[in-house]
Design a protein around this motif. Structure first.
Motif, PDB file in Angstrom:
ATOM      1  N   ILE A 254       0.853  -1.189   0.000  1.00  0.00           N
ATOM      2  CA  ILE A 254       0.000   0.000   0.000  1.00  0.00           C
ATOM      3  C   ILE A 254       0.889   1.239   0.000  1.00  0.00           C
ATOM      4  O   ILE A 254       2.088   1.152   0.257  1.00  0.00           O
ATOM      5  CB  ILE A 254      -0.955   0.027   1.209  1.00  0.00           C
ATOM      6  CG1 ILE A 254      -0.176   0.093   2.512  1.00  0.00           C
ATOM      7  CG2 ILE A 254      -1.900  -1.158   1.191  1.00  0.00           C
ATOM      8  CD1 ILE A 254      -1.047   0.314   3.717  1.00  0.00           C
TER       9      ILE A 254
ATOM     10  N   THR B 280      -5.150   2.105  -1.671  1.00  0.00           N
ATOM     11  CA  THR B 280      -5.317   1.977  -0.236  1.00  0.00           C
ATOM     12  C   THR B 280      -4.194   2.732   0.450  1.00  0.00           C
ATOM     13  O   THR B 280      -3.057   2.673   0.036  1.00  0.00           O
ATOM     14  CB  THR B 280      -5.243   0.495   0.190  1.00  0.00           C
ATOM     15  OG1 THR B 280      -6.237  -0.213  -0.538  1.00  0.00           O
ATOM     16  CG2 THR B 280      -5.489   0.331   1.661  1.00  0.00           C
ATOM     17  N   ARG B 281      -4.553   3.444   1.510  1.00  0.00           N
ATOM     18  CA  ARG B 281      -3.562   4.192   2.274  1.00  0.00           C
ATOM     19  C   ARG B 281      -3.977   4.182   3.729  1.00  0.00           C
ATOM     20  O   ARG B 281      -5.147   4.064   4.058  1.00  0.00           O
ATOM     21  CB  ARG B 281      -3.441   5.620   1.778  1.00  0.00           C
ATOM     22  CG  ARG B 281      -4.752   6.364   1.878  1.00  0.00           C
ATOM     23  CD  ARG B 281      -4.762   7.625   1.037  1.00  0.00           C
ATOM     24  NE  ARG B 281      -6.129   8.075   0.904  1.00  0.00           N
ATOM     25  CZ  ARG B 281      -6.586   9.208   1.391  1.00  0.00           C
ATOM     26  NH1 ARG B 281      -5.786  10.016   2.001  1.00  0.00           N
ATOM     27  NH2 ARG B 281      -7.839   9.529   1.245  1.00  0.00           N
ATOM     28  N   TRP B 282      -3.021   4.277   4.606  1.00  0.00           N
ATOM     29  CA  TRP B 282      -3.301   4.391   6.027  1.00  0.00           C
ATOM     30  C   TRP B 282      -3.464   5.857   6.346  1.00  0.00           C
ATOM     31  O   TRP B 282      -2.726   6.685   5.875  1.00  0.00           O
ATOM     32  CB  TRP B 282      -2.147   3.823   6.857  1.00  0.00           C
ATOM     33  CG  TRP B 282      -2.026   2.366   6.754  1.00  0.00           C
ATOM     34  CD1 TRP B 282      -1.082   1.677   6.061  1.00  0.00           C
ATOM     35  CD2 TRP B 282      -2.867   1.380   7.353  1.00  0.00           C
ATOM     36  NE1 TRP B 282      -1.286   0.346   6.187  1.00  0.00           N
ATOM     37  CE2 TRP B 282      -2.377   0.136   6.976  1.00  0.00           C
ATOM     38  CE3 TRP B 282      -3.989   1.447   8.167  1.00  0.00           C
ATOM     39  CZ2 TRP B 282      -2.956  -1.053   7.395  1.00  0.00           C
ATOM     40  CZ3 TRP B 282      -4.573   0.272   8.571  1.00  0.00           C
ATOM     41  CH2 TRP B 282      -4.053  -0.956   8.197  1.00  0.00           C
TER      42      TRP B 282
END
Length: 88
Positions: free
Chosen positions: A48, A85-87
């Motif tokens: 990610i 997707t990323r945090w």
């Protein structure tokens, strides 16, 4: 309340918030969204986009995006328009 991202495009490298990524280390640069796109730089070996490599242009986003696209083309880095997707 996050402080602004500092992005500098050098020949063969990207300096992002004090971290340097060489063009050979970047798998893909992804754009997500249309009005104010979020940019994610995904290095090789990562599943990610890491938080430090995810940003949005605050001012003059169109010019910044054009400069980033030209840098990617000049350095042989793939650039796509894709959700990622990323945090947070």
């Amino acid at each position: 309340m996050k402080k602004p991202t500092e992005l500098r495009l050098d020949k063969g490298a990207v300096l992002l918030n004090g971290r340097t990524l060489q063009a050979e280390e970047i798998r893909v640069i992804m754009k997500m969204g249309y009005v104010w796109p979020v940019i994610g730089i995904k290095p090789y070996g990562k599943r990610i986009v890491p938080v430090p490599f995810c940003f949005r242009f605050a001012k003059d986003g169109k010019q910044g995006l054009e400069d980033l696209e030209k840098w990617a083309e000049d350095n042989g880095v793939k650039m796509t328009r894709k959700a990622f997707t990323r945090w947070l």
